[in-house]
Scaffold this motif. Sequence first.
Motif, PDB file in Angstrom:
ATOM      1  N   PRO A  97       6.152  12.388   2.990  1.00 19.82           N
ATOM      2  CA  PRO A  97       4.708  12.445   3.236  1.00 19.82           C
ATOM      3  C   PRO A  97       4.137  13.778   2.785  1.00 19.82           C
ATOM      4  O   PRO A  97       4.804  14.812   2.888  1.00 19.82           O
ATOM      5  CB  PRO A  97       4.600  12.284   4.764  1.00 19.82           C
ATOM      6  CG  PRO A  97       5.876  11.638   5.178  1.00 19.82           C
ATOM      7  CD  PRO A  97       6.923  12.122   4.217  1.00 19.82           C
ATOM      8  N   SER A  98       2.909  13.764   2.282  1.00 21.89           N
ATOM      9  CA  SER A  98       2.315  14.994   1.760  1.00 21.89           C
ATOM     10  C   SER A  98       1.134  15.481   2.595  1.00 21.89           C
ATOM     11  O   SER A  98       0.511  16.476   2.242  1.00 21.89           O
ATOM     12  CB  SER A  98       1.857  14.793   0.311  1.00 21.89           C
ATOM     13  OG  SER A  98       0.927  13.730   0.217  1.00 21.89           O
ATOM     14  N   LEU A  99       0.827  14.781   3.702  1.00 24.48           N
ATOM     15  CA  LEU A  99      -0.297  15.175   4.551  1.00 24.48           C
ATOM     16  C   LEU A  99       0.154  15.263   6.005  1.00 24.48           C
ATOM     17  O   LEU A  99       1.168  14.679   6.400  1.00 24.48           O
ATOM     18  CB  LEU A  99      -1.440  14.164   4.434  1.00 24.48           C
ATOM     19  CG  LEU A  99      -2.089  14.007   3.062  1.00 24.48           C
ATOM     20  CD1 LEU A  99      -3.065  12.838   3.069  1.00 24.48           C
ATOM     21  CD2 LEU A  99      -2.794  15.280   2.634  1.00 24.48           C
ATOM     22  N   PRO A 109      10.558   6.826  11.108  1.00 30.62           N
ATOM     23  CA  PRO A 109      10.970   8.222  11.257  1.00 30.62           C
ATOM     24  C   PRO A 109      10.144   9.196  10.427  1.00 30.62           C
ATOM     25  O   PRO A 109      10.027  10.370  10.771  1.00 30.62           O
ATOM     26  CB  PRO A 109      12.427   8.214  10.791  1.00 30.62           C
ATOM     27  CG  PRO A 109      12.876   6.806  10.966  1.00 30.62           C
ATOM     28  CD  PRO A 109      11.676   5.961  10.700  1.00 30.62           C
ATOM     29  N   LEU A 110       9.558   8.728   9.310  1.00 37.76           N
ATOM     30  CA  LEU A 110       8.796   9.636   8.466  1.00 37.76           C
ATOM     31  C   LEU A 110       7.429   9.973   9.055  1.00 37.76           C
ATOM     32  O   LEU A 110       6.675  10.740   8.458  1.00 37.76           O
ATOM     33  CB  LEU A 110       8.645   9.050   7.060  1.00 37.76           C
ATOM     34  CG  LEU A 110       9.938   9.040   6.240  1.00 37.76           C
ATOM     35  CD1 LEU A 110       9.693   8.473   4.856  1.00 37.76           C
ATOM     36  CD2 LEU A 110      10.529  10.431   6.114  1.00 37.76           C
ATOM     37  N   ILE A 111       7.098   9.415  10.234  1.00 47.28           N
ATOM     38  CA  ILE A 111       5.901   9.875  10.928  1.00 47.28           C
ATOM     39  C   ILE A 111       6.039  11.356  11.253  1.00 47.28           C
ATOM     40  O   ILE A 111       5.072  12.108  11.255  1.00 47.28           O
ATOM     41  CB  ILE A 111       5.657   9.044  12.213  1.00 47.28           C
ATOM     42  CG1 ILE A 111       5.036   7.692  11.831  1.00 47.28           C
ATOM     43  CG2 ILE A 111       4.735   9.773  13.180  1.00 47.28           C
ATOM     44  CD1 ILE A 111       4.747   6.789  13.013  1.00 47.28           C
ATOM     45  N   HIS A 146       0.843  -1.196   0.000  1.00 46.17           N
ATOM     46  CA  HIS A 146       0.000   0.000   0.000  1.00 46.17           C
ATOM     47  C   HIS A 146       0.878   1.245   0.000  1.00 46.17           C
ATOM     48  O   HIS A 146       1.839   1.337   0.770  1.00 46.17           O
ATOM     49  CB  HIS A 146      -0.916   0.005   1.228  1.00 46.17           C
ATOM     50  CG  HIS A 146      -2.069   0.930   1.107  1.00 46.17           C
ATOM     51  ND1 HIS A 146      -1.923   2.297   1.192  1.00 46.17           N
ATOM     52  CD2 HIS A 146      -3.387   0.711   0.872  1.00 46.17           C
ATOM     53  CE1 HIS A 146      -3.100   2.869   1.036  1.00 46.17           C
ATOM     54  NE2 HIS A 146      -4.011   1.934   0.842  1.00 46.17           N
ATOM     55  N   PRO A 147       0.557   2.242  -0.847  1.00 47.90           N
ATOM     56  CA  PRO A 147       1.420   3.429  -0.928  1.00 47.90           C
ATOM     57  C   PRO A 147       1.525   4.210   0.374  1.00 47.90           C
ATOM     58  O   PRO A 147       2.491   4.956   0.563  1.00 47.90           O
ATOM     59  CB  PRO A 147       0.762   4.278  -2.028  1.00 47.90           C
ATOM     60  CG  PRO A 147      -0.616   3.723  -2.194  1.00 47.90           C
ATOM     61  CD  PRO A 147      -0.529   2.278  -1.832  1.00 47.90           C
ATOM     62  N   ASP A 148       0.579   4.047   1.300  1.00 46.59           N
ATOM     63  CA  ASP A 148       0.670   4.751   2.585  1.00 46.59           C
ATOM     64  C   ASP A 148       1.861   4.276   3.405  1.00 46.59           C
ATOM     65  O   ASP A 148       2.287   4.962   4.337  1.00 46.59           O
ATOM     66  CB  ASP A 148      -0.606   4.539   3.405  1.00 46.59           C
ATOM     67  CG  ASP A 148      -1.734   5.461   2.959  1.00 46.59           C
ATOM     68  OD1 ASP A 148      -1.625   6.022   1.855  1.00 46.59           O
ATOM     69  OD2 ASP A 148      -2.723   5.605   3.699  1.00 46.59           O
ATOM     70  N   PHE A 149       2.414   3.105   3.067  1.00 44.85           N
ATOM     71  CA  PHE A 149       3.522   2.546   3.853  1.00 44.85           C
ATOM     72  C   PHE A 149       4.794   2.440   3.020  1.00 44.85           C
ATOM     73  O   PHE A 149       5.634   1.574   3.229  1.00 44.85           O
ATOM     74  CB  PHE A 149       3.113   1.183   4.423  1.00 44.85           C
ATOM     75  CG  PHE A 149       1.819   1.245   5.182  1.00 44.85           C
ATOM     76  CD1 PHE A 149       1.747   1.869   6.416  1.00 44.85           C
ATOM     77  CD2 PHE A 149       0.656   0.736   4.625  1.00 44.85           C
ATOM     78  CE1 PHE A 149       0.549   1.972   7.087  1.00 44.85           C
ATOM     79  CE2 PHE A 149      -0.548   0.828   5.301  1.00 44.85           C
ATOM     80  CZ  PHE A 149      -0.608   1.456   6.529  1.00 44.85           C
ATOM     81  N   SER A 200      -4.441  17.748   6.504  1.00 42.32           N
ATOM     82  CA  SER A 200      -4.163  18.947   5.720  1.00 42.32           C
ATOM     83  C   SER A 200      -2.873  18.726   4.947  1.00 42.32           C
ATOM     84  O   SER A 200      -2.039  17.908   5.330  1.00 42.32           O
ATOM     85  CB  SER A 200      -4.029  20.169   6.635  1.00 42.32           C
ATOM     86  OG  SER A 200      -3.011  19.963   7.595  1.00 42.32           O
ATOM     87  N   PRO A 201      -2.705  19.447   3.841  1.00 35.78           N
ATOM     88  CA  PRO A 201      -1.489  19.230   3.038  1.00 35.78           C
ATOM     89  C   PRO A 201      -0.242  19.682   3.785  1.00 35.78           C
ATOM     90  O   PRO A 201      -0.255  20.673   4.508  1.00 35.78           O
ATOM     91  CB  PRO A 201      -1.724  20.087   1.785  1.00 35.78           C
ATOM     92  CG  PRO A 201      -2.705  21.119   2.216  1.00 35.78           C
ATOM     93  CD  PRO A 201      -3.577  20.457   3.238  1.00 35.78           C
ATOM     94  N   LEU A 202       0.830  18.942   3.602  1.00 37.01           N
ATOM     95  CA  LEU A 202       2.116  19.272   4.215  1.00 37.01           C
ATOM     96  C   LEU A 202       2.928  20.014   3.157  1.00 37.01           C
ATOM     97  O   LEU A 202       3.552  19.413   2.284  1.00 37.01           O
ATOM     98  CB  LEU A 202       2.818  17.980   4.652  1.00 37.01           C
ATOM     99  CG  LEU A 202       3.960  18.084   5.643  1.00 37.01           C
ATOM    100  CD1 LEU A 202       3.557  18.847   6.893  1.00 37.01           C
ATOM    101  CD2 LEU A 202       4.454  16.688   6.022  1.00 37.01           C
TER     102      LEU A 202
END
Length: 638
Positions: free
Chosen positions: A342-344, A371-373, A78-81, A415-417
């Motif tokens: 990440p974009s959000l 770490p990308l959290i 899944h692209p979320d991970f 929201s967008p990052l």
Amino acid sequence: MHLLNLGILAHVDAGKTSLTERLLHSVGVIDEIGSVDAGSTQTDTLALERRRGITIKSAVVSFAVDDVTVNLIDTPGHPDFIAEVERVLGVLDGAVLVVSAVEGVQAQTRVLMRTLERLRIPTLVFVNKIDRRGAGYDRVLRAVADRLTPAIVPMGTVDAPGTREARFRPGIGAYDVLADHDDDLLSAFVEGRVGTDLLRRALVAQTRQALVHPVYFGSAVTGAGIPELITGIKELLPAADGDPEGPVSGTVFKVERGPAGEKVAYARVFSGTLGIRDRVPCGAARTEGRVTAISVFDGGTETRREAVPAGRIAKLWGLADIRVGDALGEPRKAHGHFFAPPSLETVVVPGPDTDSTALHLALTQLAEQDPLIGLRHDEERRETSVSLYGEVQKEVIQATLAEEFGFDVTFRESSPLCVERPVGTGAAVRFNKKDGNPFLATVGLRVDPAPVGSGVGFRREVELGAMPYAFFKAVEDTVHETLGHGLYGWQVTDCTVTMTHCGYSPRQSHAHQRFNKSMSSTGADFRGVTPPVLVEALRRAGTGVYEPMHRFRVEAPADTLGALLPALTALRAVPETTETRGETGSVEGTVPAARLHALEQRLPGLTRGEGELESAFDHYERVTHGNVPFRPAPTRKS
């Protein structure tokens, strides 16, 4: 016996985990094939993975094929991970990219293949699900060549695709692709004397150099094509290398917590041999840790060992300060990030009985594993924000906090990052002991725009010997920290910061005088004066806010495009190409990341439930409409 560290990668639902199960069964590691739907697979061990039927965390399992020991790493699809996949890529010797024979090449498949080629990771392509209705051979092979890479070598054909009787018939084709990289083969091809041995040698050499990618077809469910794929893994992919007698060098690609809360690091050792009781420098700070236990993967199980040599993957205990991505021993050359960030972003809202401090500690533990959290904690507002790739990741964080930590949380709307980039050049300076400067330091900085994607560069126009190096280091570190929040509160990137002025009050050195901190510069002076100088330089340069944009592709019944196109426009999507083939239509374009979830929700109603959406991060675009997004910088208690 040689080692191979192999990654299995795919778009979600291509059958990647099912293929892992079939491989383990075929080589005798497991007696019964697990089911993703039943939650009984070897590599999806988390309760959440079993319940949702998707891979969330990478997992390692080992098996032997004759004289080859394969450490197989199953990764999320899944692209979320995607961050989980990113960490694995740096430790692989080879990969199998799984494509569905029904859905064909999908958005995540293309992202993965581009990255595998950029990193020159030898890769086999396995087209799964040839037994499913709608499976194709020629269509999928063309899609792989057109949308992934033309450098493919079909390793056979398929009989009766789309039926339970579908079978893979081996036979190497596409000599011309191999001849493109081999003059001897090209001559033999022209002269009509291509022999099996010559063809095989070229295939092995070019696959191991990532010049070509053999394509196999089969089914993880029926086992069709699996023996041929196993042979390809054994013969075509390169063995792990590394000198076990050399200096210790390794990379941590996963961190988890053991039953007692202790950290357990998954690491690939590239050089040297790491043993129990060895002390090893870790991470950027080079903090020394002591290894207390080691496990390696062997024959489908974990085995405790006294040491782990170069080439192997191991689990390490005792490294209390370890983080994902840390180097062990001598650092290797960093590849940087392989995928888009990440974009959000969303704010975690604790439930009525949830302690905010304890929740922050739990989120910190999750950030150690991922770490990308990207935690952002605001002490005054008592709010913690997390970075996201998508809404599914939000659901997983929520479930993980509930199941592993007992915390009930919800989230604010994502929201967008955004990011900020300088739009001009600006400079500022503050001099030691002048104009009310409270710090015993002179710092001058200039900010210049830099090419997109270049990140942040730091340079000096002052002599390195003009003051102690520690003061220069304090300025550079503080520059990077300060650029985490620009004029609009977003991270500033794609710029060069140049130090134009420097100066300090030297330590008093006369024998009859004692050191007086109030009269002598310290690192704290430079850490204190740098932020206001940099912010003033940014103000003079000016910054623009750029929001993340995704490239999308929608396939839907052709007669629904009339309703779909206005809806896309209302979501600020920009359709760039529209195509109709028979009863099917497709639209490609870009859409703001902030509107992607709304598009996903509206698509079924607009397309009678038949629309399919693919999307992937594409670029950042400057916000020129409406109010420019502003994000308050975190405040901290003094």
